[in-house]
Design an enzyme around this catalytic site. Structure first.
Site, PDB file in Angstrom:
ATOM      1  N   ALA A 269     -52.149 -45.982 -37.269  1.00 18.77           N
ATOM      2  CA  ALA A 269     -53.569 -45.599 -37.090  1.00 18.77           C
ATOM      3  C   ALA A 269     -53.664 -44.172 -36.561  1.00 18.77           C
ATOM      4  CB  ALA A 269     -54.224 -46.565 -36.105  1.00 18.77           C
TER       5      ALA A 269
ATOM      6  N   ALA B  83     -43.376 -47.805 -37.125  1.00 20.84           N
ATOM      7  CA  ALA B  83     -42.139 -47.232 -36.572  1.00 20.84           C
ATOM      8  C   ALA B  83     -40.904 -47.876 -37.197  1.00 20.84           C
ATOM      9  CB  ALA B  83     -42.131 -47.429 -35.063  1.00 20.84           C
TER      10      ALA B  83
ATOM     11  N   CYS C 158     -41.843 -64.254  -1.644  1.00 22.79           N
ATOM     12  CA  CYS C 158     -40.705 -63.413  -1.266  1.00 22.79           C
ATOM     13  C   CYS C 158     -39.885 -64.138  -0.197  1.00 22.79           C
ATOM     14  CB  CYS C 158     -41.219 -62.090  -0.704  1.00 22.79           C
ATOM     15  SG  CYS C 158     -39.929 -61.051  -0.008  1.00 22.79           S
TER      16      CYS C 158
ATOM     17  N   GLN D  48     -43.635 -46.152 -22.219  1.00 23.01           N
ATOM     18  CA  GLN D  48     -44.684 -46.828 -21.444  1.00 23.01           C
ATOM     19  C   GLN D  48     -44.451 -48.332 -21.460  1.00 23.01           C
ATOM     20  OE1 GLN D  48     -48.786 -44.982 -22.404  1.00 23.01           O
ATOM     21  NE2 GLN D  48     -47.499 -44.448 -24.146  1.00 23.01           N
ATOM     22  N   ASN D  49     -43.461 -48.769 -22.259  1.00 21.10           N
ATOM     23  CA  ASN D  49     -43.219 -50.204 -22.431  1.00 21.10           C
ATOM     24  C   ASN D  49     -42.396 -50.754 -21.271  1.00 21.10           C
ATOM     25  OD1 ASN D  49     -44.586 -49.879 -24.817  1.00 21.10           O
ATOM     26  ND2 ASN D  49     -42.742 -49.702 -26.059  1.00 21.10           N
TER      27      ASN D  49
ATOM     28  N   GLY E 241     -45.980 -44.975 -31.586  1.00 24.04           N
ATOM     29  CA  GLY E 241     -46.587 -46.250 -31.214  1.00 24.04           C
ATOM     30  C   GLY E 241     -47.375 -46.208 -29.935  1.00 24.04           C
TER      31      GLY E 241
ATOM     32  N   HIS F  39     -43.761 -47.109 -16.796  1.00 25.15           N
ATOM     33  CA  HIS F  39     -44.619 -48.206 -16.317  1.00 25.15           C
ATOM     34  C   HIS F  39     -43.819 -49.387 -15.807  1.00 25.15           C
ATOM     35  CE1 HIS F  39     -48.026 -46.536 -19.091  1.00 25.15           C
ATOM     36  NE2 HIS F  39     -47.859 -45.816 -18.001  1.00 25.15           N
TER      37      HIS F  39
ATOM     38  N   CYS G 231     -42.006 -58.184  -4.255  1.00 27.71           N
ATOM     39  CA  CYS G 231     -43.143 -58.835  -3.608  1.00 27.71           C
ATOM     40  C   CYS G 231     -44.317 -57.866  -3.521  1.00 27.71           C
ATOM     41  CB  CYS G 231     -42.760 -59.377  -2.225  1.00 27.71           C
ATOM     42  SG  CYS G 231     -42.496 -58.141  -0.965  1.00 27.71           S
TER      43      CYS G 231
ATOM     44  N   ASP H 232     -40.573 -53.738 -21.749  1.00 28.76           N
ATOM     45  CA  ASP H 232     -39.765 -54.813 -22.336  1.00 28.76           C
ATOM     46  C   ASP H 232     -38.254 -54.549 -22.321  1.00 28.76           C
ATOM     47  OD1 ASP H 232     -41.109 -53.783 -25.581  1.00 28.76           O
ATOM     48  OD2 ASP H 232     -39.428 -52.940 -24.469  1.00 28.76           O
TER      49      ASP H 232
HETATM   50  C1  BV8 Z   1     -53.075 -43.961 -12.283  1.00 34.29           C
HETATM   51  C2  BV8 Z   1     -47.735 -51.640 -17.572  1.00 34.29           C
HETATM   52  C3  BV8 Z   1     -53.901 -43.017 -10.347  1.00 34.29           C
HETATM   53  C4  BV8 Z   1     -48.404 -52.947 -17.258  1.00 34.29           C
HETATM   54  C5  BV8 Z   1     -49.546 -50.136 -18.263  1.00 34.29           C
HETATM   55  C6  BV8 Z   1     -60.547 -42.500 -17.113  1.00 34.29           C
HETATM   56  C7  BV8 Z   1     -59.981 -41.395 -17.743  1.00 34.29           C
HETATM   57  C8  BV8 Z   1     -58.621 -41.119 -17.610  1.00 34.29           C
HETATM   58  C9  BV8 Z   1     -57.806 -41.948 -16.850  1.00 34.29           C
HETATM   59  C10 BV8 Z   1     -58.381 -43.035 -16.260  1.00 34.29           C
HETATM   60  C11 BV8 Z   1     -59.738 -43.323 -16.363  1.00 34.29           C
HETATM   61  N1  BV8 Z   1     -59.973 -44.456 -15.671  1.00 34.29           N
HETATM   62  C12 BV8 Z   1     -58.820 -44.898 -15.108  1.00 34.29           C
HETATM   63  C13 BV8 Z   1     -57.869 -44.020 -15.447  1.00 34.29           C
HETATM   64  C14 BV8 Z   1     -56.485 -44.081 -15.054  1.00 34.29           C
HETATM   65  C15 BV8 Z   1     -55.766 -45.149 -15.867  1.00 34.29           C
HETATM   66  C16 BV8 Z   1     -55.971 -44.978 -17.351  1.00 34.29           C
HETATM   67  O1  BV8 Z   1     -55.349 -44.129 -17.975  1.00 34.29           O
HETATM   68  N2  BV8 Z   1     -56.848 -45.820 -17.926  1.00 34.29           N
HETATM   69  C17 BV8 Z   1     -57.104 -45.738 -19.347  1.00 34.29           C
HETATM   70  C18 BV8 Z   1     -57.355 -47.153 -19.888  1.00 34.29           C
HETATM   71  C19 BV8 Z   1     -58.315 -44.830 -19.578  1.00 34.29           C
HETATM   72  N3  BV8 Z   1     -54.370 -44.956 -15.572  1.00 34.29           N
HETATM   73  C20 BV8 Z   1     -53.852 -45.580 -14.509  1.00 34.29           C
HETATM   74  O2  BV8 Z   1     -54.441 -46.364 -13.817  1.00 34.29           O
HETATM   75  C21 BV8 Z   1     -52.409 -45.212 -14.207  1.00 34.29           C
HETATM   76  N4  BV8 Z   1     -52.323 -44.910 -12.799  1.00 34.29           N
HETATM   77  O3  BV8 Z   1     -53.799 -43.228 -12.914  1.00 34.29           O
HETATM   78  O4  BV8 Z   1     -53.003 -43.923 -10.944  1.00 34.29           O
HETATM   79  C22 BV8 Z   1     -53.668 -42.992  -8.920  1.00 34.29           C
HETATM   80  C23 BV8 Z   1     -53.739 -41.765  -8.288  1.00 34.29           C
HETATM   81  C24 BV8 Z   1     -53.559 -41.711  -6.941  1.00 34.29           C
HETATM   82  C25 BV8 Z   1     -53.286 -42.881  -6.218  1.00 34.29           C
HETATM   83  C26 BV8 Z   1     -53.193 -44.114  -6.876  1.00 34.29           C
HETATM   84  C27 BV8 Z   1     -53.386 -44.168  -8.239  1.00 34.29           C
HETATM   85  C28 BV8 Z   1     -51.480 -46.372 -14.509  1.00 34.29           C
HETATM   86  C29 BV8 Z   1     -51.449 -46.603 -15.999  1.00 34.29           C
HETATM   87  C30 BV8 Z   1     -50.350 -47.616 -16.328  1.00 34.29           C
HETATM   88  C31 BV8 Z   1     -50.954 -48.980 -16.598  1.00 34.29           C
HETATM   89  N5  BV8 Z   1     -49.894 -49.906 -17.027  1.00 34.29           N
HETATM   90  N6  BV8 Z   1     -48.515 -50.942 -18.593  1.00 34.29           N
HETATM   91  C32 BV8 Z   1     -48.287 -53.940 -18.376  1.00 34.29           C
HETATM   92  O5  BV8 Z   1     -47.772 -53.587 -19.467  1.00 34.29           O
HETATM   93  O6  BV8 Z   1     -48.687 -55.085 -18.140  1.00 34.29           O
HETATM   94  S1  BV8 Z   1     -50.381 -49.331 -19.516  1.00 34.29           S
HETATM   95  C33 BV8 Z   1     -50.332 -50.318 -20.908  1.00 34.29           C
HETATM   96  O7  BV8 Z   1     -51.390 -49.875 -21.702  1.00 34.29           O
HETATM   97  C34 BV8 Z   1     -49.072 -50.165 -21.737  1.00 34.29           C
HETATM   98  O8  BV8 Z   1     -48.054 -49.501 -21.050  1.00 34.29           O
HETATM   99  C35 BV8 Z   1     -49.497 -49.358 -22.972  1.00 34.29           C
HETATM  100  O9  BV8 Z   1     -48.725 -48.210 -23.173  1.00 34.29           O
HETATM  101  C36 BV8 Z   1     -50.851 -48.906 -22.600  1.00 34.29           C
HETATM  102  C37 BV8 Z   1     -51.835 -48.889 -23.735  1.00 34.29           C
HETATM  103  O10 BV8 Z   1     -51.806 -50.217 -24.336  1.00 34.29           O
HETATM  104  P1  BV8 Z   1     -51.632 -50.385 -25.973  1.00 34.29           P
HETATM  105  O11 BV8 Z   1     -52.824 -49.780 -26.642  1.00 34.29           O
HETATM  106  O12 BV8 Z   1     -51.174 -51.722 -26.404  1.00 34.29           O
HETATM  107  O13 BV8 Z   1     -50.463 -49.595 -26.288  1.00 34.29           O
HETATM  108  P2  BV8 Z   1     -50.545 -48.192 -26.731  1.00 34.29           P
HETATM  109  O14 BV8 Z   1     -51.583 -47.387 -26.028  1.00 34.29           O
HETATM  110  O15 BV8 Z   1     -49.198 -47.788 -26.524  1.00 34.29           O
HETATM  111  O16 BV8 Z   1     -51.132 -48.329 -28.260  1.00 34.29           O
HETATM  112  C38 BV8 Z   1     -50.479 -49.107 -29.256  1.00 34.29           C
HETATM  113  C39 BV8 Z   1     -50.382 -48.150 -30.412  1.00 34.29           C
HETATM  114  O17 BV8 Z   1     -49.399 -48.606 -31.296  1.00 34.29           O
HETATM  115  C40 BV8 Z   1     -51.682 -48.043 -31.204  1.00 34.29           C
HETATM  116  O18 BV8 Z   1     -52.020 -46.684 -31.382  1.00 34.29           O
HETATM  117  C41 BV8 Z   1     -51.317 -48.681 -32.555  1.00 34.29           C
HETATM  118  O19 BV8 Z   1     -51.974 -48.069 -33.633  1.00 34.29           O
HETATM  119  C42 BV8 Z   1     -49.848 -48.424 -32.616  1.00 34.29           C
HETATM  120  N7  BV8 Z   1     -49.056 -49.333 -33.450  1.00 34.29           N
HETATM  121  C43 BV8 Z   1     -49.310 -50.620 -33.766  1.00 34.29           C
HETATM  122  N8  BV8 Z   1     -48.309 -51.108 -34.536  1.00 34.29           N
HETATM  123  C44 BV8 Z   1     -47.408 -50.096 -34.698  1.00 34.29           C
HETATM  124  C45 BV8 Z   1     -47.868 -48.967 -34.000  1.00 34.29           C
HETATM  125  N9  BV8 Z   1     -47.188 -47.813 -33.960  1.00 34.29           N
HETATM  126  C46 BV8 Z   1     -46.025 -47.746 -34.647  1.00 34.29           C
HETATM  127  N10 BV8 Z   1     -45.508 -48.789 -35.342  1.00 34.29           N
HETATM  128  C47 BV8 Z   1     -46.164 -49.976 -35.385  1.00 34.29           C
HETATM  129  N11 BV8 Z   1     -45.641 -51.011 -36.079  1.00 34.29           N
END
Ligand code: BV8
Length: 249
Positions: free
Chosen positions: A219, A235, A151, A104-105, A191, A122, A130, A107
């Site tokens: 966590a 990790a 663009c 999902q990253n 992660g 992602h 653009c 980077d």
């Molecule tokens: C879509 C790119 C539909 C950008 C990102 C309600 C219910 C269900 C779904 C939804 C809802 N409301 C809206 C939605 C849909 C929405 C969604 O899921 N929202 C969530 C918030 C509920 N999803 C979308 O919008 C997706 N698109 O559904 O389109 C559609 C259908 C038809 C037509 C058009 C559209 C798009 C989702 C993608 C968004 N973009 N990233 C950018 O990075 O700037 S997501 C972004 O957030 C990151 O990719 C990341 O993966 C994610 C979560 O952020 P974080 O919490 O930071 O990261 P992560 O979740 O990975 O958690 C970090 C973890 O690491 C923690 O657990 C922590 O404990 C752990 N950790 C910390 N340190 C360590 C560690 N682990 C290991 N080692 C360590 N040292």
């Protein structure tokens, strides 16, 4: 670093696997110094929630602010590098028939660490396109002082080639990821908070398959209790220790 001991059943599942699928989230890059979405961002951005910046609406409303947030993240990433977690994962691939890294990253650290089969669900912050027509911009026209730059084909403002909330994920990567999860005999979730969809669907699909599943996260997550093994740790420590336990040097 103190060696971590793992259950023998876990080590033999890792050692005996042939086709492995791994889902990673922002947490695997945390030890590279890249803040995860959930962590408080620095003072500069702390007044915004990422969900308020990583959306097309936010860009339409204030393209300069969104562009500069990504420029800040690009500079963080440019000054960081893959950590032992990314590197250990890349090395494990040499012991398995096939490893698919589903991330999902944005980077690019898995590729930098040497992982070859990486699916970026992602997008990637290093690619720019653009907003209106998705024309890719190989180089940015920084001569004009427009922020974001425009663009050169259609004058639409440029944006990073990442998937924002409310935007579709790339279909090719998503179906390849589903295929890898469907064919794997071992699955890792590393992660990620497993709350962002549809990426999180893949984690639950792997669990439903009944193959060995391993979570690595300091966590607890909503999926933790469903994994075969849920390792509470970082990790960058867990993966090198698991590599050493499975294939002692
Ligand atoms: C879509 C790119 C539909 C950008 C990102 C309600 C219910 C269900 C779904 C939804 C809802 N409301 C809206 C939605 C849909 C929405 C969604 O899921 N929202 C969530 C918030 C509920 N999803 C979308 O919008 C997706 N698109 O559904 O389109 C559609 C259908 C038809 C037509 C058009 C559209 C798009 C989702 C993608 C968004 N973009 N990233 C950018 O990075 O700037 S997501 C972004 O957030 C990151 O990719 C990341 O993966 C994610 C979560 O952020 P974080 O919490 O930071 O990261 P992560 O979740 O990975 O958690 C970090 C973890 O690491 C923690 O657990 C922590 O404990 C752990 N950790 C910390 N340190 C360590 C560690 N682990 C290991 N080692 C360590 N040292």
């Amino acid at each position: 670093m103190m060696a971590i001991s793992f259950p023998e059943s876990l080590v033999s599942a890792v050692r005996g696997a042939k086709k492995v699928a791994v889902m990673t989230g922002a947490g695997i890059s945390a030890e590279s110094g890249i803040p995860t979405f959930r962590e408080a961002q620095t003072v500069l951005w702390s007044r915004f929630r990422p969900e308020e910046l990583a959306t097309p609406e936010a860009f339409r409303r204030d393209p300069k602010r969104v562009w500069e947030w990504y420029q800040w993240r690009r500079s963080l990433i440019a000054n960081a590098r893959p950590n032992p977690g990314h590197l250990a994962l890349a090395t494990m691939a040499n012991h398995w028939q096939k490893l698919t890294v589903i991330t999902q990253n944005i980077d690019g650290f898995h590729q930098l660490a040497g992982s070859r089969n990486v699916l970026e669900l992602h997008g990637n912050i290093h690619r720019t396109k653009c907003f209106e027509n998705h024309h890719f911009a190989e180089k940015l026209d920084l001569t004009s002082d427009a922020i974001p730059p425009r663009c050169q084909q259609c004058q639409s403002p440029l944006r990073p080639d990442v998937v924002w909330f409310g935007e579709m994920l790339p279909q090719k990567e998503l179906s390849a990821a589903a295929e890898a999860v469907g064919a794997c005999d071992l699955f890792f979730s590393i992660g990620t908070s497993s709350v962002v969809y549809p990426a999180a669907d893949l984690v639950f699909a792997a669990i439903r398959r009944g193959v060995a599943t391993i979570e690595i996260n300091p966590a607890e997550t909503p999926a933790s209790s469903s994994f075969s093994f849920s390792l509470r740790g970082a990790a960058g420590e867990m993966l090198p220790s698991l590599l050493q336990a499975a294939w002692p040097q």
